[in-house]
Design an enzyme around this catalytic site. Structure first.
Site, PDB file in Angstrom:
ATOM      1  N   CYS A  62       0.850  -1.206   0.000  1.00 43.56           N
ATOM      2  CA  CYS A  62       0.000   0.000   0.000  1.00 43.56           C
ATOM      3  C   CYS A  62       0.881   1.249   0.000  1.00 43.56           C
ATOM      4  CB  CYS A  62      -0.915  -0.032   1.219  1.00 43.56           C
ATOM      5  SG  CYS A  62      -1.821   1.504   1.515  1.00 43.56           S
TER       6      CYS A  62
ATOM      7  N   CYS B  92      -0.011   3.939   2.577  1.00 41.16           N
ATOM      8  CA  CYS B  92       0.389   3.493   3.915  1.00 41.16           C
ATOM      9  C   CYS B  92       1.820   3.907   4.220  1.00 41.16           C
ATOM     10  CB  CYS B  92       0.265   1.979   4.048  1.00 41.16           C
ATOM     11  SG  CYS B  92      -1.416   1.336   3.903  1.00 41.16           S
TER      12      CYS B  92
END
Length: 325
Positions: free
Chosen positions: A79, A82
């Site tokens: 991600c 993230c």
């Protein structure tokens, strides 16, 4: 120096309740003093950011949330957002210095937690306060928005549940050796605390309250003064009560805040801790607005008498959170 054992005519002695907290109160005072002097006894900065899995979730998150808000960062290696949000949250955890703990959950390795929280996309950030989960935001939000959200979370933790965070020692865990708590030197408020303790021994509750408040005005984190004030206020409230009349009014008015708070005070002084907490949690549930808030504040005051690490307090905080949220 510790607050004296307390008793008064017609009321069960609170010494048994206080004795369970004496060692803890001294340890907390030592930890705070040691942290101010750069000594051992407080948690290491590394403890502010932890990796959490399904097996350790109850201990690392749920139990810890009874003393400090826990912010959960759901992330994954693949991600990209993230990778932007994660370091920011870690930096803020260090900056806030014990006002919250950051728990990082890898969703690929912990699918059950992802499902339990209803995560639809990542990054997703939740908080757990006193055992209750609260959604905060999803996606890589701006730092200003994240700070505002964290400030609101910390305020809720303090005002509703009395969670004041944990003390952090920047030197703890840096040398690989076990820290030895430093001996606590004589504090600057020992004379005032001695005066307050003597007032309690003489059943001069107003005098004790004034002395403890004087200490807390200068040092709000003074554990001994906070404990002593909570005890003095409790004993002062029950000193003039007619127990039979209080019980009668509470039975006849199950939703009346004043009647239930008075009965809860008697419950606690009589050693019926769970009854006192349960009575007030139920009264919070039955009321709204200012009445609800008054009962909630009284419950937090009784938590101070028993001590935040007592399992009965932990259970009551969780029950209170369920009612409020």
């Amino acid at each position: 120096m510790q607050p004296r054992n307390m008793s008064m005519s017609g009321v069960v002695d609170l010494a048994a309740v206080k004795a369970a907290n004496d060692a803890k109160a001294k340890a907390e005072q030592a930890r705070a003093e040691s942290a101010r002097q750069g000594g051992g006894g407080a948690v290491a900065p590394a403890s502010l950011v932890i990796d959490v899995d399904e097996a350790g979730f109850e201990t690392d998150v749920l139990q810890r949330s009874t003393e400090v808000p826990v912010v959960i960062d759901f992330w994954a290696e693949w991600c990209e957002p993230c990778k932007q949000l994660g370091p920011l949250l870690e930096r803020l955890a260090a900056e806030y210095n014990g006002r919250f703990v950051l728990a990082k959950v890898d969703v690929d390795a912990n699918q059950m937690l992802m499902q339990q929280f209803g995560i639809q996309g990542i990054p997703a950030v939740f908080a757990v306060v006193a055992g209750q989960a609260l959604p905060l935001f999803q996606g890589a939000a701006p730092e200003s928005q994240i700070r505002e959200t964290l400030d609101q979370l910390i305020q809720v933790g303090e005002e509703r549940f009395g969670l004041t965070g944990i003390v952090v020692d920047p030197e703890a865990g840096t040398d690989g050796e076990e820290s030895v708590p430093a001996e606590v030197p004589a504090g600057p408020y020992d004379a005032q605390l001695e005066t307050a303790a003597q007032a309690l021994d003489a059943n001069d509750f107003d005098g004790a309250i004034r002395a403890y408040r004087s200490v807390l005005a200068d040092e709000p984190i003074n554990t001994e003064a906070k404990l002593g004030l909570a005890q003095a206020e409790l004993l002062g409230r029950v000193a003039g009560m007619d127990p039979q009349q209080v019980r009668k009014e509470a039975a006849e008015n199950p939703a009346a805040p004043a009647a239930q708070m008075a009965a809860a005070d008697l419950d606690l002084v009589g050693g019926h801790v769970e009854d006192a907490f349960g009575r007030l949690v139920e009264t919070v549930r039955r009321n709204f607005g200012d009445d609800r808030d008054a009962v909630r504040v009284r419950l937090l005051e009784l938590f101070e008498v028993i001590g935040p690490d007592d399992p009965r307090v932990t259970a009551a905080r969780t029950a209170l959170a369920r009612v409020l949220f």
